[in-house]
Design a protein around this motif. Structure first.
Motif, PDB file in Angstrom:
ATOM      1  N   ASP A  79       0.987  -1.101   0.083  1.00 23.27           N
ATOM      2  CA  ASP A  79      -0.142  -0.010   0.017  1.00 23.27           C
ATOM      3  C   ASP A  79       0.765   1.255  -0.101  1.00 23.27           C
ATOM      4  O   ASP A  79       1.540   1.746   0.972  1.00 23.27           O
ATOM      5  N   PRO A  80       0.816   2.062  -0.857  1.00 21.22           N
ATOM      6  CA  PRO A  80       1.819   3.340  -1.078  1.00 21.22           C
ATOM      7  C   PRO A  80       1.313   4.179  -0.221  1.00 21.22           C
ATOM      8  O   PRO A  80       2.263   5.096   0.244  1.00 21.22           O
ATOM      9  N   ARG A  81       0.232   4.315   0.297  1.00 17.23           N
ATOM     10  CA  ARG A  81      -0.180   5.323   1.094  1.00 17.23           C
ATOM     11  C   ARG A  81       0.627   5.156   2.710  1.00 17.23           C
ATOM     12  O   ARG A  81       1.074   6.195   3.328  1.00 17.23           O
ATOM     13  N   GLY A  82       0.954   3.828   2.971  1.00 18.53           N
ATOM     14  CA  GLY A  82       1.575   3.680   4.179  1.00 18.53           C
ATOM     15  C   GLY A  82       3.057   4.044   4.116  1.00 18.53           C
ATOM     16  O   GLY A  82       3.441   4.516   5.101  1.00 18.53           O
ATOM     17  N   TRP A  83       3.700   4.004   2.929  1.00 18.39           N
ATOM     18  CA  TRP A  83       5.032   4.071   2.697  1.00 18.39           C
ATOM     19  C   TRP A  83       5.151   5.909   2.617  1.00 18.39           C
ATOM     20  O   TRP A  83       6.023   6.476   3.104  1.00 18.39           O
ATOM     21  N   LEU A  84       4.104   6.309   2.145  1.00 15.68           N
ATOM     22  CA  LEU A  84       4.125   7.938   2.186  1.00 15.68           C
ATOM     23  C   LEU A  84       4.074   8.404   3.367  1.00 15.68           C
ATOM     24  O   LEU A  84       4.739   9.362   3.800  1.00 15.68           O
ATOM     25  N   ALA A  89       6.760  10.986   8.016  1.00 15.90           N
ATOM     26  CA  ALA A  89       7.013  10.716   9.494  1.00 15.90           C
ATOM     27  C   ALA A  89       8.775  10.932   9.790  1.00 15.90           C
ATOM     28  O   ALA A  89       9.140  11.581  10.632  1.00 15.90           O
ATOM     29  N   GLN A  90       9.233  10.356   8.794  1.00 16.05           N
ATOM     30  CA  GLN A  90      10.812  10.321   8.943  1.00 16.05           C
ATOM     31  C   GLN A  90      11.270  11.850   8.513  1.00 16.05           C
ATOM     32  O   GLN A  90      12.227  12.166   8.914  1.00 16.05           O
ATOM     33  N   LEU A  91      10.685  12.595   7.612  1.00 18.02           N
ATOM     34  CA  LEU A  91      10.885  13.588   7.137  1.00 18.02           C
ATOM     35  C   LEU A  91      11.002  14.680   8.287  1.00 18.02           C
ATOM     36  O   LEU A  91      11.828  15.445   8.787  1.00 18.02           O
ATOM     37  N   ARG A  92       9.791  14.442   9.023  1.00 18.56           N
ATOM     38  CA  ARG A  92       9.704  15.445  10.278  1.00 18.56           C
ATOM     39  C   ARG A  92      10.552  15.377  11.321  1.00 18.56           C
ATOM     40  O   ARG A  92      10.914  16.235  11.964  1.00 18.56           O
ATOM     41  N   LEU A  96      16.553  11.640   7.140  1.00 20.53           N
ATOM     42  CA  LEU A  96      16.470  12.053   5.713  1.00 20.53           C
ATOM     43  C   LEU A  96      16.593  10.788   4.679  1.00 20.53           C
ATOM     44  O   LEU A  96      16.130  10.444   3.791  1.00 20.53           O
ATOM     45  N   LYS A  97      17.628   9.827   5.199  1.00 13.65           N
ATOM     46  CA  LYS A  97      18.092   8.723   4.346  1.00 13.65           C
ATOM     47  C   LYS A  97      16.901   7.702   4.430  1.00 13.65           C
ATOM     48  O   LYS A  97      16.524   7.192   3.331  1.00 13.65           O
ATOM     49  N   GLU A  98      16.125   7.632   5.570  1.00 14.05           N
ATOM     50  CA  GLU A  98      15.122   6.457   5.829  1.00 14.05           C
ATOM     51  C   GLU A  98      14.128   7.057   4.828  1.00 14.05           C
ATOM     52  O   GLU A  98      13.433   6.259   4.059  1.00 14.05           O
ATOM     53  N   ALA A  99      13.890   8.425   4.835  1.00 13.84           N
ATOM     54  CA  ALA A  99      12.385   9.065   4.232  1.00 13.84           C
ATOM     55  C   ALA A  99      13.002   8.599   2.601  1.00 13.84           C
ATOM     56  O   ALA A  99      11.863   8.492   1.909  1.00 13.84           O
ATOM     57  N   GLY A 100      13.995   8.914   2.268  1.00 19.22           N
ATOM     58  CA  GLY A 100      14.273   8.531   0.724  1.00 19.22           C
ATOM     59  C   GLY A 100      14.295   7.056   0.284  1.00 19.22           C
ATOM     60  O   GLY A 100      13.444   7.139  -0.729  1.00 19.22           O
ATOM     61  N   THR A 101      14.371   6.404   1.134  1.00 19.43           N
ATOM     62  CA  THR A 101      14.139   4.767   1.079  1.00 19.43           C
ATOM     63  C   THR A 101      12.622   4.743   0.869  1.00 19.43           C
ATOM     64  O   THR A 101      12.063   3.752  -0.001  1.00 19.43           O
ATOM     65  N   SER A 102      11.968   5.061   1.727  1.00 20.58           N
ATOM     66  CA  SER A 102      10.500   4.975   1.712  1.00 20.58           C
ATOM     67  C   SER A 102       9.714   5.622   0.611  1.00 20.58           C
ATOM     68  O   SER A 102       8.843   5.190   0.083  1.00 20.58           O
ATOM     69  N   LEU A 103      10.072   6.679   0.314  1.00 23.29           N
ATOM     70  CA  LEU A 103       9.630   7.380  -0.956  1.00 23.29           C
ATOM     71  C   LEU A 103       9.935   6.594  -2.375  1.00 23.29           C
ATOM     72  O   LEU A 103       9.134   6.576  -3.173  1.00 23.29           O
ATOM     73  N   ARG A 112       2.079   7.493 -10.409  1.00 20.87           N
ATOM     74  CA  ARG A 112       1.517   8.686 -11.035  1.00 20.87           C
ATOM     75  C   ARG A 112       0.987   9.482  -9.756  1.00 20.87           C
ATOM     76  O   ARG A 112      -0.039  10.337  -9.752  1.00 20.87           O
ATOM     77  N   ASN A 113       1.457   9.147  -8.428  1.00 19.22           N
ATOM     78  CA  ASN A 113       0.892  10.011  -7.088  1.00 19.22           C
ATOM     79  C   ASN A 113       1.583  11.131  -7.087  1.00 19.22           C
ATOM     80  O   ASN A 113       2.913  11.201  -6.797  1.00 19.22           O
ATOM     81  N   PRO A 114       1.134  12.403  -7.226  1.00 20.39           N
ATOM     82  CA  PRO A 114       2.051  13.623  -7.255  1.00 20.39           C
ATOM     83  C   PRO A 114       2.589  13.845  -5.894  1.00 20.39           C
ATOM     84  O   PRO A 114       3.468  14.318  -5.514  1.00 20.39           O
ATOM     85  N   GLY A 115       1.890  13.246  -4.834  1.00 23.79           N
ATOM     86  CA  GLY A 115       2.192  13.362  -3.428  1.00 23.79           C
ATOM     87  C   GLY A 115       3.675  13.033  -3.308  1.00 23.79           C
ATOM     88  O   GLY A 115       4.408  13.510  -2.293  1.00 23.79           O
ATOM     89  N   ILE A 116       4.092  11.753  -3.953  1.00 18.54           N
ATOM     90  CA  ILE A 116       5.290  11.204  -3.653  1.00 18.54           C
ATOM     91  C   ILE A 116       6.399  12.220  -4.546  1.00 18.54           C
ATOM     92  O   ILE A 116       7.472  12.468  -3.689  1.00 18.54           O
ATOM     93  N   TRP A 117       6.026  12.712  -5.518  1.00 13.23           N
ATOM     94  CA  TRP A 117       6.854  13.503  -6.292  1.00 13.23           C
ATOM     95  C   TRP A 117       7.133  14.855  -5.494  1.00 13.23           C
ATOM     96  O   TRP A 117       8.451  15.320  -5.361  1.00 13.23           O
ATOM     97  N   PHE A 118       6.214  15.390  -4.901  1.00 13.89           N
ATOM     98  CA  PHE A 118       6.293  16.477  -4.141  1.00 13.89           C
ATOM     99  C   PHE A 118       7.241  16.176  -2.839  1.00 13.89           C
ATOM    100  O   PHE A 118       7.923  17.067  -2.508  1.00 13.89           O
ATOM    101  N   ALA A 119       6.983  15.273  -2.113  1.00 13.96           N
ATOM    102  CA  ALA A 119       7.718  14.713  -0.954  1.00 13.96           C
ATOM    103  C   ALA A 119       9.192  14.652  -1.197  1.00 13.96           C
ATOM    104  O   ALA A 119      10.018  15.010  -0.584  1.00 13.96           O
TER     105      ALA A 119
END
Length: 302
Positions: A79-84, A89-92, A96-103, A112-119
């Motif tokens: 489920d991509p929503r969970g990873w996003l 949460a990792q960003l905040r 940062l490294k872990e957030a990059g992996t999750s994204l 095609r989820n724009p929120g992922i590109w924005f993050a």
């Protein structure tokens, strides 16, 4: 004394002519019953944990939210929503490294989820990669052209690249899309002031204070602009500048630091005149208190 089982009136097996070999075999070879949750139950648990993580994020408890979100992706790995959610949460919480992996995982699942590109663009910006940030945010805007936050981040990226004109355009677009986006209006003032357009900058900052009167950054920026216009005269603009600066430093003492102003993307001209303002005798006590209380690492927004 008779054994306890005789005293209790119980006949021992051997006394009854039964051998232990005639008893049923021990049932140690049976596997205990273990309940295995069904998929729908796992999904329900994962979504429940995700909701709890979202609530913690809203409360500013980013590290705790990241721990819960990590459980969510274990239960709902596709489920991509969970990873996003985990990435946010990792960003905040500055992972940062872990957030990059999750994204990256989220994008694999939902490209095609724009929120992922924005993050990803926001992450690149925090990592000091403004060119990459602009590219990623631009790709996201192709999927969602009305995202004010993306334009705001693009404006910040252009400031980092010393490109004031496209930065100003991006901030103006962000404020156009979201009328109460005071941060975007504030940053228009930052750009305009260093472009030498002081009156326009003052207008933007006064507009911000009509929306958010307690904005420390804007109060100090406006104070600096008024101080520059006073040009050494202790007139009404000068007095207003002192009052606004006092208010700003009481609200957020970090703004007494030139390094903190720079981190907030203040330009060199604005920072230089602000330091002149903070040397005024009428601000001595406020400046001393702010220097004693400043803690930019501890107060940084998650």
């Amino acid at each position: 004394m008779a054994p306890r089982w005789l005293r209790a009136g119980v006949a021992a097996p051997l006394m009854l002519g039964l051998s232990l070999g005639n008893l049923p075999a021990a049932r140690a070879n049976l596997v205990p019953y273990v309940y295995i949750p069904q998929r729908v139950e796992l999904e329900g648990a994962g979504l429940g944990i995700a909701q709890a993580a979202s609530r913690l994020l809203r409360l500013g408890q980013a590290a705790e939210a990241a721990q819960l979100a990590a459980l969510t992706v274990q239960l709902l790995p596709d489920d991509p929503r969970g990873w996003l959610l985990l990435a946010e949460a990792q960003l905040r919480s500055k992972q940062l490294k872990e957030a990059g992996t999750s994204l990256a995982r989220a994008k694999e699942l939902d490209p095609r989820n724009p929120g992922i590109w924005f993050a990803q663009g926001s992450l690149a910006l925090r990592e000091g990669k403004p060119e990459a940030a602009i590219e990623l945010l631009g790709q996201g805007l192709k999927l969602d052209s009305n995202n004010a936050g993306a334009y705001f981040d693009i404006g910040n990226a252009h400031i980092q690249l010393a490109q004031p004109v496209p930065a100003l355009k991006a901030f103006e677009q962000a404020a156009k899309l979201r009328r109460d986006f005071w941060e975007a209006i504030n940053n228009q003032g930052l750009v305009l002031f260093d472009m030498g357009k002081t009156k326009e900058a003052l207008g933007r900052w006064r507009q911000v204070l009509s929306l958010k009167p307690d904005a420390a950054e804007t109060n100090l920026a406006l104070a600096t602009g008024l101080f520059s216009e006073a040009a050494g005269r202790q007139d009404s603009k000068y007095q207003e500048a002192l009052a606004l600066a006092n208010k700003a430093l009481a609200a957020d003492p970090n703004y007494v630091l030139d390094s903190y102003q720079k981190d907030q993307l203040w330009g060199p001209k604005l920072r230089l005149i602000t330091q002149e303002l903070l040397q005024q005798s009428g601000l001595k006590a406020a400046v001393e208190r702010a220097l004693a209380n400043a803690n930019p690492d501890g107060n940084e927004e998650e």
